[in-house]
Design an enzyme around this catalytic site. Sequence first.
Site, PDB file in Angstrom:
ATOM      1  N   GLU A   1       0.786  -1.239  -0.145  1.00 50.53           N
ATOM      2  CA  GLU A   1      -0.063   0.053  -0.155  1.00 50.53           C
ATOM      3  C   GLU A   1       0.775   1.269  -0.086  1.00 50.53           C
ATOM      4  OE1 GLU A   1      -2.433  -0.994   3.437  1.00 50.53           O
ATOM      5  OE2 GLU A   1      -3.359  -2.553   2.120  1.00 50.53           O
TER       6      GLU A   1
ATOM      7  N   GLU B   1       3.777 -10.970   0.320  1.00 52.18           N
ATOM      8  CA  GLU B   1       2.409 -10.679   0.355  1.00 52.18           C
ATOM      9  C   GLU B   1       1.987 -10.395  -1.107  1.00 52.18           C
ATOM     10  OE1 GLU B   1       1.209  -8.788   4.072  1.00 52.18           O
ATOM     11  OE2 GLU B   1       1.968  -7.382   3.041  1.00 52.18           O
TER      12      GLU B   1
ATOM     13  N   GLY C   1      -6.283  -8.281   1.478  1.00 54.34           N
ATOM     14  CA  GLY C   1      -7.565  -7.455   1.453  1.00 54.34           C
ATOM     15  C   GLY C   1      -8.725  -7.708   0.649  1.00 54.34           C
TER      16      GLY C   1
ATOM     17  N   SER D   1      -4.568 -12.033   3.107  1.00 54.33           N
ATOM     18  CA  SER D   1      -6.105 -12.723   3.598  1.00 54.33           C
ATOM     19  C   SER D   1      -5.992 -13.861   4.563  1.00 54.33           C
ATOM     20  CB  SER D   1      -7.072 -12.871   2.140  1.00 54.33           C
ATOM     21  OG  SER D   1      -7.338 -11.610   1.735  1.00 54.33           O
TER      22      SER D   1
END
Length: 251
Positions: free
Chosen positions: A97, A167, A173, A213
Amino acid sequence: MRRAIIAGNWKMHKTGPEAVQLAKELLNRVSDVSNIEIVVCPPFTALESVAWVLGEGPVKIGAQNMHWADEGAYTGEVAAKMLLTIGCRYVILGHSERRAHFGESNSIVNKKLKAALATSLVPIVCVGEKLGEREKGQTEAVVQGHVVGAFEGLSPADLQSVILAYEPVWAIGTGKTASPEQANEVHAFIRDLLKKSFGESLARDIRIQYGGSVKPENAASLLSQPEIDGALVGGASLDAESFSQIIKAVT
Ligand code: PEP
């Protein structure tokens, strides 16, 4: 034997009082856990109050980001020593992010990593491909670029305390998780890459978390993979019960 590490990234969630409440609820559930490293990463505004709640117990505290400079004219930024003096022990660097929304490049991650390693903060360096990159068969190239870019100019001795988090961006998410085999395969690729670039002992000892997740329902199957040493958890770490179930899935 690598020690499992489960970290919760609370992102931009929880006010100070809400964060304190969540930390208390978590402590109640994991006070008997001793063989697993547990970390929570609240927003900057809640770090100090959560650090007070956690004290010297089994849950340690980390930040979600930091600046590379010791101090200076960097409005809105936070330096490593500011984190250390309020009890932070870990820092997440290069989260996807931050790369996507704040333009963090591999070279910025590298500067931040060097700054963190100049202190006693333990860096959690995030790497991972986007969906389009996976579909084009570029997963390994992207992950290699992230790892090599972040570690540039550092020696195996410098990197001893570093934790990597694989990741896949498409799994963050979204409710989509890499299958345990898919994740394990990329972890094995990273270990092999580290072996070639930094030698056998770093490749063997470095811990690589999976993130994307992770939930109580899929944690055990992911965490039982031989190359997966823990999890970096977003959404499910905002609920003390879910996060503690993920921690307990390690055992
Ligand atoms: C993350 O933000 O690092 C993450 C893995 O989020 P989530 O668990 O919500 O996919």
